[in-house]
Design a protein around this motif. Structure first.
Motif: not given
Length: 458
Positions: A160-166, A180-192
């Motif tokens: 997971p990627w945690p909420p901003t407050r965490l 991380m913004l040096e990547y061209d594409i960043i993938g996550f498991q879910t829309r959340e």
């Protein structure tokens, strides 16, 4: 055709001796991509060296080229056991109470990422596609850019990627995300998890996110997207009806002696919610004494990260709970929990899944959770079992016909067990049919192809 360079913390070296699905689905999918693109898989060998040299161990096995480096004991302690697994892992699984913020952990993490970048950069040719994996290597893209790598570089986060407050509780969180913004594409498991990342970029960095997931920050343009991972459905379903699985099925059925089996298969990790699961099962046994002796819970929990204190503690907790629950409920001819502290090949697990009326997949937080999908794939279509699934697993967004539970609520999990045991065959079949189509169509091969296509920009 462009080559594919896969970079991960550890490398799965193909092993022809592994049979019956012992090779993990992710390794199979990446292996197929590497064969198709004539690629290289780079990472840590898992071995120690007294002095880091950066020497590469190159191998070619079954059409796949691997390149590995050894790390110093200090590297392993600070980068792997430290920052990756005592800082990022708990924080990203919403366990801020367990996250340790030690300066030397962060220094070791950056040092090892620099060592990865220095070692792999000479292997990268101008037209190669580079695919970096998981939380161990978040800043690697920036370090490759610093070494003049201008190739398309993608990153996929398996957790997971945690909420901003965490996330803002992490020292130097802004610096980490900027890399991380040096990547061209960043993938996550879910829309959340994707939305959590985009929220951070907007609120903390002042960047913008377009409707199609394109992130703009200063002079950087990055595409962020959800790519839900799946299992190797074809391979796993074949294994589920093979000789190894059939033998495992018969072994469990015979040993259960007519009792309905509840199965849990999880790494020994606090994110999996195993103490909560055991306590919920204890509650079920107490509240349903008349039918309790008709069931048995088989919990398979191979140990992991044994050098980390919190993992030692969870093992002790589970051993204590097993003893107390069995002591309170067991009879001369029945023990309610079988707690097994070892792993099994995936083909054997397929047989165990098929023999189990219920799967308890109740993590407190999980990026995806492939056990849920494996359980569905292993079922007998004529008489399938029931999946009880945590609403906090990434898989819950896809397997909507499972019995959804809040793993923190013992009453809710206990009630779900009772419901699953009483569920008519017609409903079990209907629910299974709804899930198997997703498991079949959203498999690991599709995940791999979708990500590589996005990395190519096509």
């Amino acid at each position: 055709m462009s080559r594919l360079i896969v970079i991960s913390n550890r490398v799965s070296v193909p092993d022809k001796k592994k049979k019956d699905g012992a090779q993990g689905g992710l390794a199979v999918a990446l292996g197929a991509a590497l064969k198709e693109h004539r690629g290289i898989w780079f990472g840590w060998s898992g071995k120690e060296t007294e002095v880091f040299t950066g020497d590469l161990n190159m191998q070619r096995t079954d059409g796949i080229t691997t390149a590995t480096i050894d790390l110093e004991p200090q590297d392993i302690d600070e980068y792997y056991n430290g920052y990756a697994n005592r800082t990022l892992w708990p924080l990203f699984h919403f366990r801020i109470d367990l996250a340790e913020y030690e300066r030397q952990f962060g220094s070791g993490y950056e040092r090892v990422n620099e060592r990865f970048a220095t070692s792999v950069a000479p292997l990268i040719e101008p037209d190669d596609l580079v695919w970096v994996h998981d939380y161990h290597l978040l800043p690697l893209g920036k370090m490759l850019r610093d070494r003049g790598i201008k190739n398309r570089i993608g990153f996929f986060l398996h957790i997971p990627w945690p909420p901003t407050r965490l996330l803002v509780s992490l020292p130097f969180h802004e610096r980490l995300v900027l890399t991380m913004l040096e990547y061209d594409i960043i993938g996550f498991q879910t829309r959340e998890w994707l939305e959590s990342f985009c929220h951070y970029v907007e609120k903390e960095l002042g960047g913008t996110v377009d409707a199609d997931g394109v992130i703009r920050f200063e002079d950087r343009v990055v595409k962020a997207q959800a790519f839900p991972i799946g299992i190797d459905y074809e391979e796993f379903s074949r294994a589920a009806v093979g000789d190894t699985a059939r033998s495992a099925y018969e072994r469990l059925v015979q040993s259960a002696e007519g009792k309905k089996v509840l199965i849990g298969v999880d790494r020994l990790d606090y994110s999996k919610g195993l103490p909560d699961r055991f306590e919920a099962y204890d509650r079920f046994l107490t509240q349903n004494a008349e039918s309790a002796k008709d069931v048995v819970l088989l919990q398979i929990a191979p140990p992991s990260r044994e050098a980390v204190v919190t993992y030692q503690e969870i093992r002790e907790t589970l051993e204590g709970l097993t003893g107390s629950i069995n002591g309170a409920h067991a009879d001369i001819d029945w023990v309610p929990i079988r707690y097994v502290n070892r792993g099994y090949p995936r083909a054997e697990l397929a047989g165990f899944y098929r023999a189990s009326r219920i799967a308890l997949v109740t993590p407190l937080r999980d990026g995806m959770n492939l056990v849920a999908k494996e359980y569905v794939a292993a079922q007998d279509p004529e008489d399938p079992g029931v999946l009880i699934l945590s609403r906090f697993a990434g898989a819950a967004l896809q397997l909507t016909d499972a019995l959804m539970v809040n793993p923190h609520s013992g009453d809710e999990v206990s009630e779900a067990i009772r419901t699953a045991l009483a569920m008519p065959k017609e409903e079990r079949i209907r629910r299974w049919q709804g899930m198997i189509e997703t498991v079949k169509n959203e498999d690991v091969k599709k995940w791999q192809k979708d990500f590589v296509a996005a990395l190519k920009g096509s």
